[in-house]
Design an enzyme around this catalytic site. Structure first.
Site, PDB file in Angstrom:
ATOM      1  N   ARG A   1      16.904  15.551  63.122  1.00  0.00           N
ATOM      2  CA  ARG A   1      16.208  14.270  62.978  1.00  0.00           C
ATOM      3  C   ARG A   1      14.716  14.339  63.306  1.00  0.00           C
ATOM      4  NH1 ARG A   1      19.772   9.919  62.929  1.00  0.00           N
ATOM      5  NH2 ARG A   1      18.563   8.512  64.260  1.00  0.00           N
TER       6      ARG A   1
ATOM      7  N   ARG B   1      12.259  10.235  59.230  1.00  0.00           N
ATOM      8  CA  ARG B   1      13.647   9.937  58.853  1.00  0.00           C
ATOM      9  C   ARG B   1      13.633   8.925  57.710  1.00  0.00           C
ATOM     10  NH1 ARG B   1      15.248   9.080  65.230  1.00  0.00           N
ATOM     11  NH2 ARG B   1      14.157  10.973  65.913  1.00  0.00           N
TER      12      ARG B   1
ATOM     13  N   THR C   1      14.263  15.098  77.221  1.00  0.00           N
ATOM     14  CA  THR C   1      14.103  15.449  75.812  1.00  0.00           C
ATOM     15  C   THR C   1      12.642  15.775  75.547  1.00  0.00           C
ATOM     16  OG1 THR C   1      15.998  14.162  75.054  1.00  0.00           O
ATOM     17  CG2 THR C   1      14.273  14.604  73.448  1.00  0.00           C
TER      18      THR C   1
ATOM     19  N   TYR D   1      13.614   9.980  78.102  1.00  0.00           N
ATOM     20  CA  TYR D   1      12.394  10.026  77.320  1.00  0.00           C
ATOM     21  C   TYR D   1      11.272   9.641  78.273  1.00  0.00           C
ATOM     22  CZ  TYR D   1      14.906  10.285  72.870  1.00  0.00           C
ATOM     23  OH  TYR D   1      15.698  10.676  71.819  1.00  0.00           O
TER      24      TYR D   1
ATOM     25  N   ARG E   1      27.095  12.575  66.588  1.00  0.00           N
ATOM     26  CA  ARG E   1      27.502  11.686  65.499  1.00  0.00           C
ATOM     27  C   ARG E   1      29.005  11.401  65.482  1.00  0.00           C
ATOM     28  NH1 ARG E   1      23.227  14.539  63.083  1.00  0.00           N
ATOM     29  NH2 ARG E   1      21.558  13.217  62.218  1.00  0.00           N
TER      30      ARG E   1
ATOM     31  N   SER F   1      18.681  22.716  70.727  1.00  0.00           N
ATOM     32  CA  SER F   1      18.887  21.544  69.866  1.00  0.00           C
ATOM     33  C   SER F   1      17.707  21.341  68.941  1.00  0.00           C
ATOM     34  CB  SER F   1      19.065  20.300  70.743  1.00  0.00           C
ATOM     35  OG  SER F   1      19.058  19.115  69.967  1.00  0.00           O
TER      36      SER F   1
ATOM     37  N   HIS G   1      17.562  18.248  67.606  1.00  0.00           N
ATOM     38  CA  HIS G   1      17.667  16.784  67.599  1.00  0.00           C
ATOM     39  C   HIS G   1      18.553  16.310  66.447  1.00  0.00           C
ATOM     40  CE1 HIS G   1      15.519  13.481  69.856  1.00  0.00           C
ATOM     41  NE2 HIS G   1      16.242  12.779  69.002  1.00  0.00           N
TER      42      HIS G   1
ATOM     43  N   SER H   1      21.849   8.101  77.115  1.00  0.00           N
ATOM     44  CA  SER H   1      20.510   8.040  76.539  1.00  0.00           C
ATOM     45  C   SER H   1      19.626   7.041  77.271  1.00  0.00           C
ATOM     46  CB  SER H   1      20.608   7.641  75.064  1.00  0.00           C
ATOM     47  OG  SER H   1      19.326   7.413  74.517  1.00  0.00           O
TER      48      SER H   1
ATOM     49  N   GLY I   1      25.705  19.987  64.979  1.00  0.00           N
ATOM     50  CA  GLY I   1      26.598  20.522  63.963  1.00  0.00           C
ATOM     51  C   GLY I   1      28.025  20.774  64.390  1.00  0.00           C
TER      52      GLY I   1
ATOM     53  N   PRO J   1      23.597  12.496  74.366  1.00  0.00           N
ATOM     54  CA  PRO J   1      22.899  11.209  74.448  1.00  0.00           C
ATOM     55  C   PRO J   1      22.692  10.621  73.057  1.00  0.00           C
ATOM     56  CG  PRO J   1      21.373  13.028  74.837  1.00  0.00           C
ATOM     57  CD  PRO J   1      22.745  13.618  74.789  1.00  0.00           C
TER      58      PRO J   1
ATOM     59  N   GLN K   1      19.766  11.220  80.230  1.00  0.00           N
ATOM     60  CA  GLN K   1      18.745  11.762  79.338  1.00  0.00           C
ATOM     61  C   GLN K   1      17.490  10.906  79.421  1.00  0.00           C
ATOM     62  OE1 GLN K   1      17.960   9.974  76.208  1.00  0.00           O
ATOM     63  NE2 GLN K   1      16.273  11.377  75.778  1.00  0.00           N
TER      64      GLN K   1
ATOM     65  N   LYS L   1      15.915  19.350  76.912  1.00  0.00           N
ATOM     66  CA  LYS L   1      16.673  19.268  75.654  1.00  0.00           C
ATOM     67  C   LYS L   1      15.708  19.312  74.476  1.00  0.00           C
ATOM     68  CE  LYS L   1      19.934  16.265  73.155  1.00  0.00           C
ATOM     69  NZ  LYS L   1      19.102  15.989  71.959  1.00  0.00           N
TER      70      LYS L   1
END
Length: 370
Positions: A268, A180, A171, A145, A320, A263, A265, A120, A298, A91, A143, A241
């Protein structure tokens, strides 16, 4: 013949990417600086962001040889969804910032690749439109929130079920917005034409939204009772998650969740949080066959995917690199990225002497100072 994706991949060169990392240079040139920094950045000193990648490099593969002559396949299933290879699209918020097609382009590419996508809550396209773009097989997860507006949160979950989504991925690592600093330094805000169909943006909100403001709409006191509520709310299997603790994984298994995503995140949220690949084996051992374990963070190579499988993950999620590929060439860019990853997975299996994912075991690995 298709037009090559143009961009500087190496000094003075213009060519089509041949691995996932090479999409980033193209994306960096195409995106506005603040947008690139938003997607690329991590929390704090970005220790976790770097460690997510470096942790894979400390694991060496020990290949087996002279095991040819067998039909090879990287196919598996994730939460009941058949996939051609064990890598899903994670997501990722605000994909229209990367390309006008946004999540619709990603969904179409995923369907072509024969894998699955986790949409997401911060999608710039409606979940109904993304479901349609994904095709009749609906290889899509949603996903969530959890928002302070619980009524709207529940409504979104039921819409996802009605539109054929296969699982609900909650999440759980966003009690606050991660520090960030690249995001703050560049004052990233959403473009005016980016809508958020699954976000309860206040009707009286004036001006562009920042990610920090969006996080402020989320339920900050999420707890295990909420997970039980989501399990009871719909027929969708529930995945959580953002798990890095074997103790939390055991609690989740006891509640009856269908899966979890190991995870941090993408580095982040909590900086210096452990890299997922360094804890996935412990978590997989803790839950056994009670639920499916996925890994996020990663992953850049097919060998990374094989290492995660060997340590107990069912599959991995990629974030990413998909954003960079989407920026580079929309749907076609994502299709290329996924095809490159699938080819690397299959090559790694072949060179490790494995015909199927079931033969990928911890005996293939050794911690190394490579």
């Amino acid at each position: 013949m298709s037009t090559p994706i143009s961009g500087r991949v190496g000094e003075g060169a213009q060519s089509e990417p041949v691995n996932l990392d090479e999409f980033e240079a193209i994306a960096r040139e195409k995106l506005p600086h603040a947008s690139y920094e938003y997607f690329a950045g991590g929390a704090g000193d970005e220790v976790s962001l770097r460690e997510n990648r470096l942790a894979f490099e400390r694991i060496a593969l020990i290949p087996r040889v002279l095991r040819g002559g067998r039909e090879r396949s990287s196919a598996t299933s994730v939460l009941g969804v058949p996939v051609n290879f064990p890598a899903l699209v994670a997501p990722v918020a605000y994909q229209q910032v990367a390309d006008p097609g946004g999540e619709l382009a990603t969904a179409r590419a995923v369907a072509v690749a024969g894998t699955a996508m986790c949409l997401s809550s911060l999608s710039t396209k409606s979940l109904e439109d993304v479901a349609e773009a994904s095709g009749p097989a609906r290889p899509i997860l949603f996903q969530l929130y959890a928002y302070r507006d619980r009524g709207l949160t529940d409504e979104i979950v039921l819409r996802a079920q009605a539109n054929g989504f296969k699982a609900l991925v909650v999440t759980v690592d966003v009690a606050v917005h991660g520090r960030r600093e690249r995001e703050y330094r560049n004052e990233f805000v959403l473009p005016d034409d980016c809508e958020l169909p699954c976000v309860p943006v206040p009707a009286d909100h004036d001006g562009p939204l920042s990610p920090h403001e969006v996080t402020g709409l989320m339920q900050s006191d999420l707890n295990w009772d909420d997970i039980e509520r989501f399990i009871a709310l719909s027929d969708l299997p529930v995945v959580i998650k953002g798990v890095l603790s074997a103790k939390d994984a055991s609690i989740a298994a006891g509640l009856g969740v269908a899966g979890l995503v190991v995870s941090n995140h993408g580095g982040r949220q909590l900086d210096t949080a452990i890299a997922p690949i360094d804890v996935v084996a412990e978590i997989a051992d803790a839950v056994g066959d009670q639920l499916e374990v996925l890994l996020d963070g990663g992953v850049r190579r097919g060998s990374d995917v094989v290492k995660a499988i060997a340590l107990g993950a069912r599959a991995v999620l990629i974030a990413r690199p998909i954003v960079w590929a989407l920026t580079a060439d929309g749907q076609r860019g994502v299709e290329l990225a996924l095809s490159l990853l699938e080819a690397e997975i299959n090559d790694t299996l072949a060179l490790c002497g494995c015909a199927t994912l079931s033969e990928v075991t911890p005996e293939l690995l050794r911690r190394s100072g490579l």
